[in-house]
Design a protein around this motif. Structure first.
Motif, PDB file in Angstrom:
ATOM      1  N   GLU A  80       0.842  -1.198   0.000  1.00 50.86           N
ATOM      2  CA  GLU A  80       0.000   0.000   0.000  1.00 50.86           C
ATOM      3  C   GLU A  80       0.879   1.251   0.000  1.00 50.86           C
ATOM      4  O   GLU A  80       1.916   1.299   0.675  1.00 50.86           O
ATOM      5  N   TYR A  81       0.444   2.235  -0.777  1.00 54.80           N
ATOM      6  CA  TYR A  81       1.088   3.555  -0.786  1.00 54.80           C
ATOM      7  C   TYR A  81       0.014   4.590  -0.450  1.00 54.80           C
ATOM      8  O   TYR A  81      -1.080   4.556  -1.008  1.00 54.80           O
ATOM      9  N   THR A  82       0.331   5.473   0.464  1.00 61.10           N
ATOM     10  CA  THR A  82      -0.595   6.532   0.859  1.00 61.10           C
ATOM     11  C   THR A  82      -0.103   7.854   0.285  1.00 61.10           C
ATOM     12  O   THR A  82       0.985   8.318   0.622  1.00 61.10           O
ATOM     13  N   ILE A  83      -0.905   8.430  -0.594  1.00 68.70           N
ATOM     14  CA  ILE A  83      -0.560   9.694  -1.246  1.00 68.70           C
ATOM     15  C   ILE A  83      -1.352  10.820  -0.600  1.00 68.70           C
ATOM     16  O   ILE A  83      -2.569  10.697  -0.412  1.00 68.70           O
ATOM     17  N   LYS A  84      -0.676  11.912  -0.265  1.00 66.26           N
ATOM     18  CA  LYS A  84      -1.331  13.060   0.345  1.00 66.26           C
ATOM     19  C   LYS A  84      -1.144  14.293  -0.524  1.00 66.26           C
ATOM     20  O   LYS A  84      -0.047  14.542  -1.022  1.00 66.26           O
ATOM     21  N   LEU A  85      -2.249  15.028  -0.695  1.00 64.58           N
ATOM     22  CA  LEU A  85      -2.237  16.260  -1.473  1.00 64.58           C
ATOM     23  C   LEU A  85      -2.622  17.417  -0.553  1.00 64.58           C
ATOM     24  O   LEU A  85      -3.722  17.449  -0.007  1.00 64.58           O
ATOM     25  N   GLN A 134       2.526  17.989 -12.896  1.00 58.34           N
ATOM     26  CA  GLN A 134       1.170  18.315 -13.313  1.00 58.34           C
ATOM     27  C   GLN A 134       0.372  19.052 -12.233  1.00 58.34           C
ATOM     28  O   GLN A 134      -0.725  19.529 -12.515  1.00 58.34           O
ATOM     29  N   CYS A 135       0.932  19.139 -11.031  1.00 54.15           N
ATOM     30  CA  CYS A 135       0.195  19.749  -9.910  1.00 54.15           C
ATOM     31  C   CYS A 135       1.029  20.826  -9.226  1.00 54.15           C
ATOM     32  O   CYS A 135       1.406  20.677  -8.046  1.00 54.15           O
ATOM     33  N   PRO A 136       1.319  21.934  -9.919  1.00 51.71           N
ATOM     34  CA  PRO A 136       2.153  22.975  -9.309  1.00 51.71           C
ATOM     35  C   PRO A 136       1.476  23.680  -8.131  1.00 51.71           C
ATOM     36  O   PRO A 136       2.165  24.349  -7.346  1.00 51.71           O
ATOM     37  N   HIS A 137       0.144  23.560  -8.009  1.00 54.57           N
ATOM     38  CA  HIS A 137      -0.563  24.216  -6.916  1.00 54.57           C
ATOM     39  C   HIS A 137      -0.825  23.283  -5.734  1.00 54.57           C
ATOM     40  O   HIS A 137      -1.602  23.611  -4.840  1.00 54.57           O
ATOM     41  N   TRP A 138      -0.176  22.104  -5.746  1.00 54.15           N
ATOM     42  CA  TRP A 138      -0.349  21.153  -4.658  1.00 54.15           C
ATOM     43  C   TRP A 138       1.014  20.680  -4.168  1.00 54.15           C
ATOM     44  O   TRP A 138       1.947  20.518  -4.953  1.00 54.15           O
ATOM     45  N   GLN A 139       1.079  20.434  -2.876  1.00 57.80           N
ATOM     46  CA  GLN A 139       2.262  19.809  -2.286  1.00 57.80           C
ATOM     47  C   GLN A 139       1.958  18.321  -2.136  1.00 57.80           C
ATOM     48  O   GLN A 139       1.072  17.931  -1.389  1.00 57.80           O
ATOM     49  N   LEU A 140       2.702  17.477  -2.858  1.00 63.12           N
ATOM     50  CA  LEU A 140       2.464  16.044  -2.855  1.00 63.12           C
ATOM     51  C   LEU A 140       3.486  15.326  -1.984  1.00 63.12           C
ATOM     52  O   LEU A 140       4.667  15.675  -1.972  1.00 63.12           O
TER      53      LEU A 140
END
Length: 236
Positions: free
Chosen positions: A110-115, A205-211
């Motif tokens: 499992e991988y947990t991705i946070k935005l 692709q997500c410059p407005h999010w911290q991943l």
């Protein structure tokens, strides 16, 4: 008897980590086995906040150490059986189901991705005091429209990312939004060869999010019972 996880009985010899109060044991019934701690019951678990947190962390640590050695079905914190006999009966009656689940999870993690949204800059200079009347309100309106456009672009990036995740990985569980942080759980190879390239593409692709992401982890959200319930107590 406290149970941490289920695994195949024919797994390689497992190096058992320390238990919470006593040494751990492997209970085998046919092709299915359980990592258990004899003598520990739900009533023996702490209830005060600080010791409870330590018990939860210990549970996760045991599951993670076993997961590093073989495929596991992690059980929820607080899962107890009234006796070894009742645990053995459970392993016997539920063997077909859990062995099928273990086979399906072999080689996966499992991988947990946070935005987390990146807040637009708030240190914009104040409007000149010489601006007044209609010019002032037009300037305020322009700032408001710019903020709305940034928020719309931000949400568009989020939706595009969630779509890309769903197209790349067949097993995806979106979590509830908490404090503006969006969490997604995916099931993928324990050693995905192209993970870094995929991750870099998503970030671009997500410059407005911290991943950010955690993993590989035991399949907490894809095992029987689903998500970890840290306050759960089960007596069987």
């Amino acid at each position: 008897m406290y149970v941490y996880a289920l695994l195949r009985a024919d797994a390689e010899p497992i190096v058992l980590p320390p238990g919470w109060q006593a040494p751990l044991v492997v209970i085998k019934v046919g092709a299915l086995a359980a990592i258990a701690e004899p003598g520990l019951t739900a009533d023996g678990l702490p209830t005060a906040e600080a010791p409870l947190i330590q018990a939860v962390l210990h549970h996760d640590r045991v599951v993670c150490e076993i997961f590093e050695q073989t495929t596991v079905l992690p059980l929820r914190f607080g899962c107890c059986f009234v006796s070894e006999a009742s645990l053995r009966q459970y392993l016997q009656t539920q063997a077909a189901l859990h062995l099928q689940q273990l086979d399906a999870l072999t080689g996966l993690a499992e991988y947990t991705i946070k935005l987390k949204p990146i807040t637009p800059p708030v240190n914009e200079p104040e409007l000149p005091s010489t601006i007044g009347g209609r010019q002032y309100f037009l300037a305020k309106k322009q700032r408001y429209q710019t903020l709305q456009q940034q928020q719309a672009q931000q949400q568009g990036e989020r939706q595009a990312l969630l779509s890309a995740i769903g197209q790349t990985f067949p097993y995806v569980l979106p979590d509830t939004e908490a404090e503006a942080v969006h969490t997604v759980h995916i099931l993928a190879s324990r050693t995905p060869s192209d993970w870094q390239a995929i991750w870099q593409t998503w970030q671009d692709q997500c410059p407005h999010w911290q991943l950010s992401y955690e993993g590989p982890l035991p399949p907490y959200h894809f095992a029987p019972g689903g998500r970890r319930d840290l306050g759960m107590r089960i007596e069987q």
